[in-house]
Design an enzyme around this catalytic site. Structure first.
Site, mmCIF file in Angstrom:
data_model
loop_
_atom_site.group_PDB
_atom_site.id
_atom_site.type_symbol
_atom_site.label_atom_id
_atom_site.label_comp_id
_atom_site.label_asym_id
_atom_site.label_seq_id
_atom_site.Cartn_x
_atom_site.Cartn_y
_atom_site.Cartn_z
ATOM 1 N N CYS A 87 -1.466 0.633 6.658
ATOM 2 C CA CYS A 87 -1.639 -0.466 7.614
ATOM 3 C C CYS A 87 -2.494 -1.569 7.006
ATOM 4 O O CYS A 87 -3.226 -1.352 6.049
ATOM 5 C CB CYS A 87 -2.348 0.021 8.878
ATOM 6 S SG CYS A 87 -1.594 1.432 9.678
ATOM 7 N N ASP A 88 -2.405 -2.743 7.608
ATOM 8 C CA ASP A 88 -3.302 -3.838 7.262
ATOM 9 C C ASP A 88 -3.449 -4.735 8.485
ATOM 10 O O ASP A 88 -2.481 -4.908 9.241
ATOM 11 C CB ASP A 88 -2.774 -4.644 6.079
ATOM 12 C CG ASP A 88 -3.889 -5.464 5.437
ATOM 13 O OD1 ASP A 88 -4.608 -4.900 4.596
ATOM 14 O OD2 ASP A 88 -4.055 -6.641 5.802
ATOM 15 N N THR A 89 -4.640 -5.274 8.686
ATOM 16 C CA THR A 89 -4.908 -6.125 9.849
ATOM 17 C C THR A 89 -5.642 -7.391 9.421
ATOM 18 O O THR A 89 -6.565 -7.330 8.617
ATOM 19 C CB THR A 89 -5.765 -5.366 10.889
ATOM 20 O OG1 THR A 89 -5.060 -4.198 11.306
ATOM 21 C CG2 THR A 89 -6.059 -6.231 12.110
ATOM 22 N N GLY A 108 0.043 -5.050 10.377
ATOM 23 C CA GLY A 108 1.276 -4.614 9.722
ATOM 24 C C GLY A 108 1.178 -3.133 9.403
ATOM 25 O O GLY A 108 0.081 -2.591 9.243
ATOM 26 N N LYS A 164 0.824 -1.210 0.000
ATOM 27 C CA LYS A 164 0.000 0.000 0.000
ATOM 28 C C LYS A 164 0.860 1.263 0.000
ATOM 29 O O LYS A 164 0.541 2.240 -0.685
ATOM 30 C CB LYS A 164 -0.943 0.002 1.213
ATOM 31 C CG LYS A 164 -2.045 -1.034 1.143
ATOM 32 C CD LYS A 164 -2.847 -1.059 2.436
ATOM 33 C CE LYS A 164 -3.892 -2.163 2.425
ATOM 34 N NZ LYS A 164 -4.643 -2.219 3.698
#
Length: 195
Positions: A76-78, A113, A58
């Site tokens: 971010c990523d979850t 992340g 991203k």
């Protein structure tokens, strides 16, 4: 603990997450929302590696479409890992119900992340927390789903909202469960700036 405001007063959050934006604003930061439209598909089976990969992807997508970047950029990523399954955002209410039924009376790992462009440098990482769910029945789950909090939420719940009522215990940084490992990000920036 150093907070992000110690390093910069504003940033671009390349995410549509209202929860992440709120966390940053509560710290006193000015936040601009500019989500990326990058491909989030992956073949990674390890949840920590998957969120790390997606957060970095991203950030690269954002930087590749913005020639001049003057303020820090955060992506971010979850994802949730439970019973050997990688769980993201539900596509519909029925999928949300299935996710919450799966979590009932079990522990799950939440992996967030992140990637940050700051001072012409990329910082990145991943943090994990363990969430233990209460023993839920279908009526409790249906009442929670009626609130609509499941929409757009990895794992179909928002722990910073009424979703906390579904949970009996969190081990780790609560902000990681919300989707933004503020403790880790602040510690990494503090260590780097102290050099």
């Amino acid at each position: 603990m150093a907070i992000l405001l110690d390093f910069f007063p504003s940033l671009v959050l390349a995410s549509q997450s209202v929860a992440r934006k709120r966390l940053l604003q509560e710290m006193g930061l000015e936040v601009s929302i500019e989500p990326t439209q990058c491909d989030e598909s992956h073949q990674e089976g390890d949840p920590a590696k998957a969120v790390h990969l997606l957060a970095k992807r991203k950030l690269q997508a954002y930087l590749s479409t913005h020639a001049k970047v003057a303020v820090p950029i955060l992506t971010c990523d979850t994802l949730v890992w439970c019973d050997g399954k990688l769980i993201g955002k539900p596509s519909c209410r029925q999928e949300a119900k299935e996710q919450l039924l799966l979590f009932s009376n079990k522990s799950q790992e939440v992996h967030s992340g992140w990637a940050l462009w700051f001072n012409n440098r990329v910082y990145d990482g991943v943090d994990s927390a363990t969430v233990l769910f209460k023993d839920l029945d279908e009526q409790q789950i249906e009442r929670y789903l009626d609130l609509g909090e499941w929409e757009g939420a990895a794992g179909s719940y928002r722990i910073q909202e009424r979703g906390k009522e579904l949970v009996s215990k969190v081990e780790g940084d609560l902000n990681t469960v919300i989707g933004l490992p503020l403790l880790q990000i602040s510690e990494i920036l503090a260590c780097d700036c102290a050099r």
